[in-house]
Design an enzyme around this catalytic site. Structure first.
Site, PDB file in Angstrom:
ATOM      1  N   GLU A  82    -152.804 -13.716  25.731  1.00  0.00           N
ATOM      2  CA  GLU A  82    -153.837 -14.023  27.394  1.00  0.00           C
ATOM      3  C   GLU A  82    -152.736 -13.863  28.073  1.00  0.00           C
ATOM      4  OE1 GLU A  82    -157.876 -15.209  30.323  1.00  0.00           O
ATOM      5  OE2 GLU A  82    -157.096 -16.185  28.105  1.00  0.00           O
ATOM      6  N   GLU A 107    -149.726 -18.850  31.767  1.00  0.00           N
ATOM      7  CA  GLU A 107    -149.864 -19.093  33.491  1.00  0.00           C
ATOM      8  C   GLU A 107    -148.971 -19.651  34.660  1.00  0.00           C
ATOM      9  OE1 GLU A 107    -151.903 -18.703  36.941  1.00  0.00           O
ATOM     10  OE2 GLU A 107    -153.263 -18.178  35.341  1.00  0.00           O
ATOM     11  N   ASP A 157    -154.393  -9.041  39.807  1.00  0.00           N
ATOM     12  CA  ASP A 157    -153.812  -8.702  41.764  1.00  0.00           C
ATOM     13  C   ASP A 157    -153.917  -7.312  41.545  1.00  0.00           C
ATOM     14  OD1 ASP A 157    -154.188  -8.536  44.079  1.00  0.00           O
ATOM     15  OD2 ASP A 157    -152.695 -10.385  43.506  1.00  0.00           O
ATOM     16  N   LYS A 161    -153.717  -2.277  49.337  1.00  0.00           N
ATOM     17  CA  LYS A 161    -152.774  -1.547  49.826  1.00  0.00           C
ATOM     18  C   LYS A 161    -152.140  -0.980  49.314  1.00  0.00           C
ATOM     19  CE  LYS A 161    -153.240  -4.315  53.702  1.00  0.00           C
ATOM     20  NZ  LYS A 161    -152.140  -5.553  55.248  1.00  0.00           N
ATOM     21  N   ASP A 193    -162.354  -6.059  38.851  1.00  0.00           N
ATOM     22  CA  ASP A 193    -163.566  -4.694  39.775  1.00  0.00           C
ATOM     23  C   ASP A 193    -162.759  -4.204  40.382  1.00  0.00           C
ATOM     24  OD1 ASP A 193    -161.433  -6.951  40.855  1.00  0.00           O
ATOM     25  OD2 ASP A 193    -163.620  -8.284  41.515  1.00  0.00           O
ATOM     26  N   THR A 228    -167.302 -13.979  34.520  1.00  0.00           N
ATOM     27  CA  THR A 228    -167.292 -15.077  35.551  1.00  0.00           C
ATOM     28  C   THR A 228    -167.985 -15.165  37.053  1.00  0.00           C
ATOM     29  OG1 THR A 228    -165.784 -13.724  37.043  1.00  0.00           O
ATOM     30  CG2 THR A 228    -164.506 -14.334  35.139  1.00  0.00           C
ATOM     31  N   PHE A 230    -166.557 -15.678  39.849  1.00  0.00           N
ATOM     32  CA  PHE A 230    -165.885 -14.657  40.795  1.00  0.00           C
ATOM     33  C   PHE A 230    -166.956 -12.935  40.715  1.00  0.00           C
ATOM     34  CE2 PHE A 230    -163.067 -10.655  42.785  1.00  0.00           C
ATOM     35  CZ  PHE A 230    -163.360 -11.496  43.645  1.00  0.00           C
ATOM     36  N   GLU A 231    -167.115 -12.970  39.591  1.00  0.00           N
ATOM     37  CA  GLU A 231    -167.190 -11.276  38.946  1.00  0.00           C
ATOM     38  C   GLU A 231    -169.207 -11.120  39.279  1.00  0.00           C
ATOM     39  OE1 GLU A 231    -167.719  -9.014  35.201  1.00  0.00           O
ATOM     40  OE2 GLU A 231    -166.873 -10.855  35.364  1.00  0.00           O
TER      41      GLU A 231
END
Length: 249
Positions: A82, A107, A157, A161, A193, A228, A230-231
């Site tokens: 992962e 991570e 991420d 832009k 997303d 999640t 956020f999702e």
């Protein structure tokens, strides 16, 4: 992108790299890919305690030598890499559901590492090991060809832009590295997303000759990947989520 599961960045070097096939025409080819950006964040007391108590057991030292998975996990089992797990919610959920698999998780964000260690302790998870290091260097120096059964990259991420699109993690050079380290039949599962990033992911993955799409375009959300916080918030606001699952030929 603190609410996201992981972030990615590219650092510029003076040595140009020619464009490679599969990159969207409007996206400049990155020169050096890193699998993260440095994020500000405070480590909580609980995370710090987990780092102290559980870190020595579950956080591995980065070494520029081939990874010995059976030694690290104490068993032979399918190995899933992962890249970027954020605060570890999805990682812990998936590892709990798939106790027969080993999860090697990269991570660099210390609060996130502490948060996942806390969940490991609370849930008694024995099938996770953490490398607090850039995943690209892990790929380059620790993982042998055909050593992985799967790769998870959830909500990298999106660098919204257009001038920042080159910083996105999912680019042809990284996908080629990942594909080469998959066993035949192994998979790459990405989720995002942000629709323009989903379109780029689909194009880059589809143009990697070692990979084949498991769906006609985007894949149904696999049952092991949880929604999640956020999702869920995004879905309530009408945002889409796109999963992509490709397998090594």
């Amino acid at each position: 992108m603190g609410a996201k599961l992981q972030s990615a960045a590219v650092t510029e070097t003076p040595h140009p790299t020619p464009p490679q096939s599969g990159a969207p025409a409007e996206v400049a080819h990155p020169k050096v890919i890193k699998s993260y950006v440095r994020r500000a964040g405070r480590t909580t007391t609980g995370q710090a305690k987990a780092l102290e108590d559980l870190g020595p057991r579950y956080v591995l030292d980065y070494r520029a030598a081939l990874f010995d998975a059976p030694a690290a996990f104490g068993r032979n089992a399918p190995l899933i890499l992962e890249i970027g797990f954020g605060m570890g919610d999805a990682t812990a959920h998936i590892a709990g559901l798939r106790a027969g698999d080993n999860f090697l998780c990269c991570e660099v964000h210390e609060p996130g590492v502490g948060a996942l260690l806390k969940r490991i302790g609370e849930q008694g998870l024995e099938n996770i090991r953490i490398l607090q290091h850039d995943a690209v260097e892990v790929l380059d120096h620790m993982l042998a060809p055909a050593s992985l059964d799967g790769v998870h990259i959830f909500f990298p991420d999106p660098w919204h832009k257009k001038r920042h699109n080159k910083r996105r993690l999912i680019q042809p050079p990284l996908v080629a590295k990942l594909a080469a380290r998959l066993k035949p039949g192994g998979y790459i599962h990405c989720a995002t997303d942000w629709q323009p990033y989903a379109e780029q992911m689909l194009q880059v993955l589809a143009n990697e000759p070692l990979l084949a799409n498991t769906a006609e375009g985007y894949a149904p959300q696999p049952d092991y990947r949880p929604l999640t916080k956020f999702e869920n918030r995004g879905l309530r606001l009408g945002h889409g989520v796109w999963d992509l699952v490709f397998k090594r030929r």
